[in-house]
Design a protein around this motif. Structure first.
Motif, PDB file in Angstrom:
ATOM      1  N   LEU A   1       0.845  -1.181   0.000  1.00  0.00           N
ATOM      2  CA  LEU A   1       0.000   0.000   0.000  1.00  0.00           C
ATOM      3  C   LEU A   1       0.888   1.241   0.000  1.00  0.00           C
ATOM      4  O   LEU A   1       1.839   1.328   0.783  1.00  0.00           O
ATOM      5  CB  LEU A   1      -0.892  -0.035   1.247  1.00  0.00           C
ATOM      6  CG  LEU A   1      -1.996   0.995   1.370  1.00  0.00           C
ATOM      7  CD1 LEU A   1      -3.004   0.847   0.226  1.00  0.00           C
ATOM      8  CD2 LEU A   1      -2.711   0.814   2.703  1.00  0.00           C
ATOM      9  N   LEU A   2       0.587   2.200  -0.875  1.00  0.00           N
ATOM     10  CA  LEU A   2       1.385   3.421  -0.984  1.00  0.00           C
ATOM     11  C   LEU A   2       0.663   4.651  -0.437  1.00  0.00           C
ATOM     12  O   LEU A   2       1.295   5.613  -0.020  1.00  0.00           O
ATOM     13  CB  LEU A   2       1.763   3.690  -2.447  1.00  0.00           C
ATOM     14  CG  LEU A   2       2.564   2.603  -3.150  1.00  0.00           C
ATOM     15  CD1 LEU A   2       2.755   2.952  -4.613  1.00  0.00           C
ATOM     16  CD2 LEU A   2       3.894   2.393  -2.441  1.00  0.00           C
ATOM     17  N   ARG A   3      -0.671   4.618  -0.450  1.00  0.00           N
ATOM     18  CA  ARG A   3      -1.462   5.755   0.004  1.00  0.00           C
ATOM     19  C   ARG A   3      -2.820   5.266   0.469  1.00  0.00           C
ATOM     20  O   ARG A   3      -3.402   4.366  -0.127  1.00  0.00           O
ATOM     21  CB  ARG A   3      -1.631   6.765  -1.136  1.00  0.00           C
ATOM     22  CG  ARG A   3      -2.542   7.936  -0.819  1.00  0.00           C
ATOM     23  CD  ARG A   3      -2.628   8.925  -1.967  1.00  0.00           C
ATOM     24  NE  ARG A   3      -1.378   9.620  -2.184  1.00  0.00           N
ATOM     25  CZ  ARG A   3      -0.947  10.659  -1.460  1.00  0.00           C
ATOM     26  NH1 ARG A   3      -1.689  11.104  -0.464  1.00  0.00           N
ATOM     27  NH2 ARG A   3       0.199  11.238  -1.735  1.00  0.00           N
ATOM     28  N   ILE A   4      -3.303   5.896   1.541  1.00  0.00           N
ATOM     29  CA  ILE A   4      -4.671   5.672   1.994  1.00  0.00           C
ATOM     30  C   ILE A   4      -5.298   7.051   2.161  1.00  0.00           C
ATOM     31  O   ILE A   4      -4.872   7.833   3.011  1.00  0.00           O
ATOM     32  CB  ILE A   4      -4.746   4.825   3.286  1.00  0.00           C
ATOM     33  CG1 ILE A   4      -6.191   4.627   3.726  1.00  0.00           C
ATOM     34  CG2 ILE A   4      -3.884   5.400   4.391  1.00  0.00           C
ATOM     35  CD1 ILE A   4      -6.382   3.609   4.817  1.00  0.00           C
ATOM     36  N   GLY A   5      -6.235   7.351   1.284  1.00  0.00           N
ATOM     37  CA  GLY A   5      -6.860   8.672   1.292  1.00  0.00           C
ATOM     38  C   GLY A   5      -5.823   9.763   1.141  1.00  0.00           C
ATOM     39  O   GLY A   5      -4.968   9.707   0.254  1.00  0.00           O
ATOM     40  N   PRO A   6      -5.832  10.762   2.025  1.00  0.00           N
ATOM     41  CA  PRO A   6      -4.890  11.877   1.904  1.00  0.00           C
ATOM     42  C   PRO A   6      -3.500  11.558   2.436  1.00  0.00           C
ATOM     43  O   PRO A   6      -2.605  12.390   2.365  1.00  0.00           O
ATOM     44  CB  PRO A   6      -5.548  12.967   2.758  1.00  0.00           C
ATOM     45  CG  PRO A   6      -6.299  12.215   3.803  1.00  0.00           C
ATOM     46  CD  PRO A   6      -6.793  10.965   3.110  1.00  0.00           C
ATOM     47  N   TYR A   7      -3.304  10.347   2.970  1.00  0.00           N
ATOM     48  CA  TYR A   7      -2.056  10.027   3.657  1.00  0.00           C
ATOM     49  C   TYR A   7      -1.135   9.142   2.816  1.00  0.00           C
ATOM     50  O   TYR A   7      -1.472   8.006   2.494  1.00  0.00           O
ATOM     51  CB  TYR A   7      -2.341   9.323   4.990  1.00  0.00           C
ATOM     52  CG  TYR A   7      -3.274  10.120   5.861  1.00  0.00           C
ATOM     53  CD1 TYR A   7      -2.913  11.376   6.343  1.00  0.00           C
ATOM     54  CD2 TYR A   7      -4.528   9.628   6.193  1.00  0.00           C
ATOM     55  CE1 TYR A   7      -3.773  12.110   7.140  1.00  0.00           C
ATOM     56  CE2 TYR A   7      -5.393  10.348   6.992  1.00  0.00           C
ATOM     57  CZ  TYR A   7      -5.014  11.597   7.454  1.00  0.00           C
ATOM     58  OH  TYR A   7      -5.865  12.326   8.237  1.00  0.00           O
ATOM     59  N   GLU A   8       0.024   9.684   2.501  1.00  0.00           N
ATOM     60  CA  GLU A   8       1.050   8.900   1.818  1.00  0.00           C
ATOM     61  C   GLU A   8       1.760   8.029   2.843  1.00  0.00           C
ATOM     62  O   GLU A   8       2.028   8.467   3.961  1.00  0.00           O
ATOM     63  CB  GLU A   8       2.058   9.833   1.146  1.00  0.00           C
ATOM     64  CG  GLU A   8       3.091   9.104   0.340  1.00  0.00           C
ATOM     65  CD  GLU A   8       4.030  10.057  -0.376  1.00  0.00           C
ATOM     66  OE1 GLU A   8       5.084   9.590  -0.822  1.00  0.00           O
ATOM     67  OE2 GLU A   8       3.717  11.249  -0.477  1.00  0.00           O
TER      68      GLU A   8
END
Length: 157
Positions: A83-90
Motif C-alpha cells: 500500500l502506498l497511500r490511503i486517502g490523503p495520507y502517503e
C-alpha cells in the motif's frame, strides 16, 4: 506528541486511548471486533475487513489490497505488493519495503526486533490523534499484520 500502542497476549489492545476489542474467545479468533466505539465488519467466513462503523472498504479483484475506504482512494504499488497511500495520507516504508514507517504526519516506531509497532509520533501541533488518523493507522497496521501472517504461513508450507 507520542502515542503508545499497547499489547496484551500478543494482540494490539489500544492506539493511545482508543481501545481495540476482540471477541469473547480471542484465544481462538484473534480478529479485532471494534476500534473504540466503531464496530468492525468482515466478509462472511473471512478475515477480510469489509467496513469500519459503516465505512465500506473495497478491494481490488485479484488482490487483498484495498481500493477504497469510504470516500478515500487507496494506491498500491504496481504489482499490488504494498500500500502506498490511503486517502490523503502517503505511506513511507523502510528500505526493505515490508514495514510502514510513516502515514502522512504519523511516524511509526517498532520494538527492538522490528516486528511490532509500539509508538507513533504525530508531527503537527495536535494534542491527540484525529479520528481519520486513528482509522488510517489501524487499517495500515491491520493490513500489514495480515500480510506478515500470510508470509509466515507460506514459509511454513
Amino acid at each position: 506528541m507520542h502515542i503508545e500502542l499497547t499489547y496484551s497476549k500478543g494482540l494490539l489492545r489500544s492506539i493511545g486511548d482508543v481501545e481495540i476489542s476482540y471477541g469473547r474467545r480471542e484465544w481462538l479468533d484473534s480478529t479485532p471486533r471494534a476500534l473504540g466505539p466503531w464496530p468492525l465488519e468482515y466478509k462472511r467466513l473471512s478475515t477480510t475487513l469489509r467496513a469500519v462503523d459503516g465505512i465500506e472498504i473495497t478491494y481490488s479483484k485479484w488482490s487483498t489490497m484495498p481500493r477504497t475506504v469510504g470516500q478515500w482512494n487507496c494506491e498500491c504499488s504496481r504489482f499490488g505488493a504494498r500500500l502506498l497511500r490511503i486517502g490523503p495520507y502517503e505511506l513511507r516504508h523502510d528500505t526493505a519495503g515490508s514495514r510502514v514507517r510513516g502515514i502522512g504526519p504519523l511516524e511509526v516506531f517498532y520494538d527492538r526486533l522490528g516486528s511490532r509497532p509500539i509508538r507513533v509520533k504525530l508531527h503537527d501541533d495536535s494534542d491527540r490523534l484525529s479520528d481519520d488518523h486513528v482509522l488510517a493507522l489501524f487499517l495500515v497496521l491491520f493490513w500489514q499484520e495480515q500480510a506478515w501472517e500470510a508470509a509466515r504461513r507460506r514459509a511454513r508450507s
